[in-house]
Design a protein around this motif. Structure first.
Motif, short mmCIF file in Angstrom:
data_model
loop_
_atom_site.label_atom_id
_atom_site.label_comp_id
_atom_site.label_asym_id
_atom_site.label_seq_id
_atom_site.Cartn_x
_atom_site.Cartn_y
_atom_site.Cartn_z
N ALA A 28 10.47 -7.04 7.93
CA ALA A 28 11.16 -7.04 9.21
C ALA A 28 10.43 -6.21 10.26
O ALA A 28 10.79 -6.22 11.42
CB ALA A 28 12.57 -6.49 9.03
N SER A 29 9.37 -5.51 9.87
CA SER A 29 8.69 -4.62 10.79
C SER A 29 7.20 -4.97 10.86
O SER A 29 6.45 -4.66 9.94
CB SER A 29 8.85 -3.17 10.33
N PRO A 30 6.76 -5.57 11.97
CA PRO A 30 5.34 -5.92 12.09
C PRO A 30 4.42 -4.70 11.98
O PRO A 30 3.34 -4.78 11.40
CB PRO A 30 5.23 -6.56 13.46
N GLY A 31 4.84 -3.57 12.51
CA GLY A 31 4.02 -2.36 12.44
C GLY A 31 3.82 -1.88 11.02
O GLY A 31 2.72 -1.52 10.61
N LEU A 32 4.91 -1.89 10.25
CA LEU A 32 4.83 -1.48 8.85
C LEU A 32 4.00 -2.47 8.05
O LEU A 32 3.20 -2.07 7.20
CB LEU A 32 6.23 -1.33 8.26
N THR A 33 4.15 -3.74 8.34
CA THR A 33 3.35 -4.77 7.66
C THR A 33 1.87 -4.54 7.91
O THR A 33 1.05 -4.63 6.98
CB THR A 33 3.78 -6.18 8.13
N ALA A 34 1.50 -4.21 9.13
CA ALA A 34 0.10 -3.96 9.47
C ALA A 34 -0.42 -2.73 8.72
O ALA A 34 -1.55 -2.74 8.21
CB ALA A 34 -0.06 -3.77 10.97
N GLU A 35 0.40 -1.68 8.64
CA GLU A 35 -0.03 -0.48 7.91
C GLU A 35 -0.22 -0.78 6.43
O GLU A 35 -1.19 -0.32 5.81
CB GLU A 35 0.99 0.64 8.09
#
Length: 103
Positions: A28-35
């Motif tokens: 649900a979180s693009p930022g967390l997915t990128a990390e």
């Protein structure tokens, strides 16, 4: 049971006990997915730099070494937020699922 699935495998335990919650939230979180993607790439690079392919065994070996380092530094998951170690563990869980090492 498909080949490569072991109930006592540290990857299975980690994914079951720790990874499910963070990975659900990561979608649900693009930022967390990128990390997580960056951490996964670093883990893959580390394994391959040692001359091994990413396998259940090499990923479990990486996990053991990583956890040993965390314990030596006195790290423990506080459950409050995503620190560097938590992100690395979540990435290992994600990799184990993507490669089919755990369900």
């Amino acid at each position: 049971m498909r080949r490569g699935f072991f109930a006592e495998c540290p990857l299975a335990r980690l994914s079951h006990d720790f990874g499910q919650f963070g990975l659900l939230e990561a979608s649900a979180s693009p930022g967390l997915t990128a990390e997580l993607d960056q951490h996964s790439a670093a883990v893959r690079d580390s394994i391959q730099r040692d001359g091994a392919a990413v396998s259940r065994r090499s990923l479990a070996h990486y996990l053991r070494g990583f956890m040993d380092g965390c314990l030596e530094r006195g790290w423990h998951s506080s459950g409050a937020g995503y620190d560097w170690e938590t992100l690395r563990l979540l990435a290992i869980c994600q990799m184990a699922k993507e490669y089919g090492f755990v369900r």
